[in-house]
Design an enzyme around this catalytic site. Structure first.
Site, PDB file in Angstrom:
ATOM      1  N   PHE A 197       9.014  82.993  36.599  1.00 18.08           N
ATOM      2  CA  PHE A 197       9.410  82.055  35.544  1.00 18.08           C
ATOM      3  C   PHE A 197       8.324  80.997  35.442  1.00 18.08           C
ATOM      4  CE2 PHE A 197      11.350  78.158  33.958  1.00 18.08           C
ATOM      5  CZ  PHE A 197      11.911  78.615  32.778  1.00 18.08           C
ATOM      6  N   ASP A 200       1.187  79.238  39.968  1.00 11.74           N
ATOM      7  CA  ASP A 200       2.181  78.326  39.394  1.00 11.74           C
ATOM      8  C   ASP A 200       2.910  77.678  40.567  1.00 11.74           C
ATOM      9  OD1 ASP A 200       4.417  77.108  38.341  1.00 11.74           O
ATOM     10  OD2 ASP A 200       4.910  78.736  36.957  1.00 11.74           O
ATOM     11  N   LYS A 220       6.758  68.563  38.474  1.00 12.19           N
ATOM     12  CA  LYS A 220       7.970  68.234  39.222  1.00 12.19           C
ATOM     13  C   LYS A 220       7.732  67.200  40.319  1.00 12.19           C
ATOM     14  CE  LYS A 220      10.514  72.550  38.338  1.00 12.19           C
ATOM     15  NZ  LYS A 220      11.345  72.046  37.250  1.00 12.19           N
TER      16      LYS A 220
END
Length: 340
Positions: free
Chosen positions: A65, A150, A179
């Site tokens: 994702f 990622d 994040k």
């Protein structure tokens, strides 16, 4: 203020990130999906700047994702996220998770980069083995392909190291982060080697709010705190405690849970009943968790989680596990009685 102008905080945070990692250059943005988009652009631009315009395909792993913008969705390649947003952007290819031979055979003269998550969060909190990551690095070197990571979810201490790739010992070409870098404030970044970064000349990318002074003030403090060896050691100790208790729950409540996955303070508890039912039961216990793929309950506590908080959370999960087991036993007994 945009990155048309010098922002002192950007220079300070970029320098710190370069000191702490493989990177020579850093570009700031506002979110994880923006960071992934730039990582993809940078990989394509790298080859284009060398005259190899045919290298524009990004290979990713099934179950990954990478974000919710159109490019990141195409990199994710999962129908449930793409439905209603067709057509899918071209230039992406997915291969089965963990199957290195399939990955190797997918690399071609059109491949610009291979994009991986050290731990697939949405995909079921699945950890990619260090041996696999090292083989990917060798494959990239052999075919002049860039290695993109990622680390939006795994970066900034989540795995017990500042970045998840450190465990494998590889040196990536591009890393997307967000994040944790802002500790709750919106900020993202792309870290790159000099050869990749230099291909992104002025005008090839931009961001009005990326790297704004407030975001940089926050990121600087976060990096100072999280990069401290004692802080990361505490994360590792907390993760050991969390994982041991999760494994104990699996052994105690086998009708509710059947496995533990993940790394550091990114832990997955594979469920027997539908995971969303478990999430709802935990919500009633005032414990917030989120579902992941493969029917996995995702446990992602703050890096500052205390032992008492871990113990309290696991007691609540144990209560739910017991309730599920009790219901399963009653259901089986009812079926048996009905059959008799």
């Amino acid at each position: 203020m945009s990155n048309l102008y010098t922002v002192e905080g950007q220079e300070q945070v970029a320098k710190r990130l370069c000191e702490l990692t493989f990177a020579d250059r850093v570009f700031f943005c506002n979110s994880g999906t923006e960071a992934v988009e730039l990582a993809i652009k940078a990989a394509r631009r790298y080859h284009h700047s060398r005259g190899d315009i045919s290298r524009n395909q990004i290979i990713t792993l099934e179950g990954g994702f990478h974000g919710r913008t159109l490019g990141a969705l195409a990199a994710t390649g999962r129908d449930e996220y793409l439905k209603g947003f067709e057509p899918r952007n071209p230039g992406f290819l997915q291969v089965p998770f963990g199957d290195f031979e399939e990955l190797e055979s997918a690399v071609s003269e059109q491949t610009a980069g291979i994009l991986l998550e050290p731990v697939q969060g949405e995909g079921g909190v699945r950890t990619i083995p260090c041996s696999y990551i090292r083989r990917v690095r060798e494959l990239c070197d052999r075919h002049n392909v860039l290695m993109l990571l990622d680390e939006v979810q795994t970066g900034i201490g989540r795995t017990g190291r500042l970045f998840g790739y450190e465990e494998s010992g590889v040196v990536p070409d591009i890393v997307a982060v967000a994040k944790g870098l802002g500790g709750g404030f919106p900020v993202g970044a792309v870290l790159a080697t000099e050869s990749v970064g230099i291909a992104m000349q002025p005008g090839s990318h931009g961001s009005t709010f990326g790297g704004n002074p407030l975001a940089m003030s926050v990121a600087k403090v976060v990096l100072d705190i999280v990069s401290a060896p004692a802080f990361l050691e505490r994360v590792r100790m907390a993760s050991i405690r969390l994982r041991k208790q999760a494994e104990l729950l699996v052994s105690m409540y086998s009708l509710a849970f059947d496995g533990v996955t993940g790394a550091g303070l990114l832990v997955g508890l594979r469920c027997i009943p539908p995971v969303r039912e478990v999430v709802n039961m935990l919500y009633e216990q005032k414990l917030l968790c989120v579902p992941a793929g493969n029917n996995v309950l995702r446990l992602v506590p703050p890096l500052t989680v205390s032992d008492d908080e871990i113990d309290d959370a696991m007691r609540k999960i144990a209560r739910v596990g017991k309730a599920i087991c009790d219901m399963s036993v009653k259901r089986r007994k009812s079926l048996t009685d009905a059959a008799v």
